[in-house]
Each structure stands twice: as C-alpha cells, then as structure tokens.
Design an enzyme around this catalytic site. Sequence first.
Site, PDB file in Angstrom:
ATOM      1  N   THR A  20       1.171  -1.184   0.002  1.00 29.44           N
ATOM      2  CA  THR A  20      -0.019  -0.124   0.060  1.00 29.44           C
ATOM      3  C   THR A  20       0.731   1.307  -0.037  1.00 29.44           C
ATOM      4  OG1 THR A  20      -0.178   0.005   2.452  1.00 29.44           O
ATOM      5  CG2 THR A  20      -1.898  -1.245   1.263  1.00 29.44           C
ATOM      6  N   ALA A  22       4.088   3.915  -1.408  1.00 22.90           N
ATOM      7  CA  ALA A  22       4.373   4.569  -2.765  1.00 22.90           C
ATOM      8  C   ALA A  22       4.915   3.760  -4.046  1.00 22.90           C
ATOM      9  CB  ALA A  22       4.917   5.832  -2.600  1.00 22.90           C
ATOM     10  N   VAL A  23       6.000   2.978  -3.534  1.00 16.89           N
ATOM     11  CA  VAL A  23       6.599   2.236  -4.470  1.00 16.89           C
ATOM     12  C   VAL A  23       5.741   1.063  -4.721  1.00 16.89           C
ATOM     13  CG1 VAL A  23       8.721   0.965  -4.859  1.00 16.89           C
ATOM     14  CG2 VAL A  23       8.963   3.089  -3.868  1.00 16.89           C
ATOM     15  N   SER A  50      -3.070  -1.463   7.675  1.00 20.95           N
ATOM     16  CA  SER A  50      -3.622  -1.614   6.036  1.00 20.95           C
ATOM     17  C   SER A  50      -4.208  -3.068   5.686  1.00 20.95           C
ATOM     18  CB  SER A  50      -2.403  -1.485   5.109  1.00 20.95           C
ATOM     19  OG  SER A  50      -1.910  -0.038   5.169  1.00 20.95           O
ATOM     20  N   CYS A 139      17.944   4.433  -5.771  1.00 20.91           N
ATOM     21  CA  CYS A 139      17.400   5.055  -7.165  1.00 20.91           C
ATOM     22  C   CYS A 139      18.373   6.115  -7.708  1.00 20.91           C
ATOM     23  CB  CYS A 139      16.050   5.983  -6.799  1.00 20.91           C
ATOM     24  SG  CYS A 139      16.078   6.941  -5.418  1.00 20.91           S
ATOM     25  N   GLN A 166      18.293  15.395  -7.608  1.00 17.01           N
ATOM     26  CA  GLN A 166      17.209  14.670  -7.374  1.00 17.01           C
ATOM     27  C   GLN A 166      15.965  15.094  -6.817  1.00 17.01           C
ATOM     28  OE1 GLN A 166      20.996  12.347  -5.063  1.00 17.01           O
ATOM     29  NE2 GLN A 166      19.137  11.747  -4.341  1.00 17.01           N
ATOM     30  N   HIS A 269      15.037  11.691 -11.210  1.00 14.98           N
ATOM     31  CA  HIS A 269      16.196  12.094 -10.951  1.00 14.98           C
ATOM     32  C   HIS A 269      17.017  12.233 -12.121  1.00 14.98           C
ATOM     33  CE1 HIS A 269      15.554  11.305  -6.627  1.00 14.98           C
ATOM     34  NE2 HIS A 269      16.256  10.325  -6.462  1.00 14.98           N
ATOM     35  N   ASN A 342      12.517   7.637 -10.556  1.00 16.45           N
ATOM     36  CA  ASN A 342      13.056   7.296  -9.391  1.00 16.45           C
ATOM     37  C   ASN A 342      12.195   6.381  -8.754  1.00 16.45           C
ATOM     38  OD1 ASN A 342      12.026  10.146  -8.886  1.00 16.45           O
ATOM     39  ND2 ASN A 342      12.176   9.483  -6.642  1.00 16.45           N
TER      40      ASN A 342
END
EC number: 1.2.1.11
Length: 362
Positions: A20, A22-23, A50, A139, A166, A269, A342
């Site tokens: 759940t 971001a990545v 979650s 990244c 970045q 990036h 990234n």
Amino acid sequence: MSTNSDAGARRPVLALVGATGAVGTVMIDIMNARPSVPWGEVRLIASPRSAGRKITVRGAELTVVALSAEAFDGVDIAMFDVPDEVSAEWAPVAAARGAVAVDNSGAFRMDPEVPLVVPEVNADQISARPKGIIANPNCTTLSMMAALGALHREFELRELVVASYQAASGGGQAAIDRLYGELEALAGKEVGVRAGDVAEALEAAGLPLSESPFPAPLAFNVVPWAGSLKDEGWTSEELKVRNESRKILGIPDLKVSATCVRVPVVTTHSLAVHATFAREVTVEQAHKIFAGQPTIVLVDDPTAKKFPTPVDVVGEDPTYVGRVRQALDFPNTLDFFVCGDNLRKGAALNTYEIAEELVDRL
C-alpha cells in the site's frame, strides 16, 4: 491472485511487502500493465493498519494481509518495498520460510553475501545469494547504471564523477508534500532577494524550516544536500553512489566522486555523468551503444536542442540519455546527462525485473 489467464501448473507465488506504499503502488501498476505475468498467485502484505484493504491486481480483487511469518508460507519470491528497519527484520524471515527476498531498502545493499543487482548489468549475480536475499540499488545509482554498464562492457570504466539532481519524491511523501506546500506559499510573492524573505514567507504559511525534511527551502531553489551527514562532509547519498557503483559494476577500486543535489522536481532523478575509461571512446560509439540497449532511450540532438528532462521521463520505464560529449580536456572521457523515474526504474521496476529474472533460477 489466481486466474484462468494467469495461472498454470505450479507457477511461482509472488508476495509484495509494502503493497500500500508509494513504491508498492507503482509495483502493482507495473504488474497490471504487463502483457502477461509468470505468477500463479500474488499475495499483498502490509502493516496491520492496512490489512483488509482491497486492491485489484490483474483483474482480481485481492485483500491485503498483515505482515507476519505465516504470510510467507508457500511464497517463492517476496519483494520488499518498506523502510530499512522493516526489511532488516522481515527479509530474513521470508528467506527462512523458503522465499527469495528481493529488497528495495538499504538494509542489505553493502552486505558481501547479498548481491546488488541491476538486471541489464549483472544478472549473473542473482544466483549467488547465500542469505536468500537480493538487494535493489539506491534510486540515484540506478538511474545511471544501464548507461554505465553498457559503456563499461566495451571500454572499461576507470573513474566516475557525478552530480545528481534529485527529485523530492526520493525523500518520500512528506518531502513531496513539503515541496507543494512551499510552492503554494511562495507563488506570486516577491521573495528571494534575501534568504530571510523566504524563511519569513514560509513561517507565515505555517511551514517553518525547522519542520522541513530539507535543510533549506526547496521551492525555486536547489539544495546541495541529500541524505545524512557522514565522515569528512560527505552525505549518505553520495557514498551510496560510490559504494554501490563499485559493487554493481564489479570494480572494487573504481574512483568515484559524487555531489548529490535536491531540486524542485516531484519525480525523476537526473545526473550529469563524467566517466573516464581505459580505452578511447567517441560520441559516435557511445550513441551506437546507447541506441542498441532496449532499456535506454537516446535523445541527443544538440542542433535541435533535444535532450532528456525530468518532465519527459515521469512514468517511463527506460533510462533517457542525452548531451553526450567527449570531454575537452580529459582523454578517454565522456560527459552525458541521464534521467530516470526514481519511483519506477529507480525502485519498483528494477525490483520487479529482478523477480522476473528469478523465475527461471528458483
């Protein structure tokens, strides 16, 4: 997840830890966009808060389960997109339960018994995993590895000087929110004559610098700092570029110097790369090599002022390369500019590509 279109006789089970986040969300987007996947089942794992959420993966509504040792039972490959301390605790648990852990955190990157893998560069290292763990690079390092790896195979990299630019998203959601907040607070205001003007405007907007994830305002600014302070004034991000480049490329004595800079970009990036090789290399040769790589897009037409910028690359899987030049005063040296999303190649995509590579090596 097990469907008629995606299931097969004993196809591997894939777990996504941090589903759940971001990545993790980008990872699911990548799976949903694939024409086909090798997985007989996909298991979504996250923190207890979650657990119970419903997420659609390849047309099947899956329920997120809480992170536990039992969650890894029957799992063949477990991708981890969680903070370092969570990976450090749970990746060995997954490995002990029989899964190969592919970790996107920094917990194991420099462990000599854990391969640090970019499939285009060193996929052969995937099988050398005595701890049952494979690490995904930082990244920033990842953004230039496809290009450097391709050049290294032909010309033998000797020295590397890098300046990174970045994106805020490298610092997580709080950093993204801070950038948007600063932009809103400063838009239309005549600030910037003095540093105090910016600080006062941000303070008035309820955004004191003392509460920022950045050491200076990022909106309408650049901040020559990313990561935490290490010995002799270097930052952790700069040392990651040095140490991870050496490990991925298999050049333990590679000379590397990096300056990592945070810029007011949300995602992608960029890096200005100055690379010196053992053998003579020309721009024409570099163009041919870059154009021949399936994960590199070459955008390099100085006459038409065509070159990659972050806005061109957001949401894209490949690395974009341009501004390729032969260094004027340095023999056997190329300068070029690289952009990479990234959150995709720099995190989710590379982790997923490692998992795909593992399917035939289990």
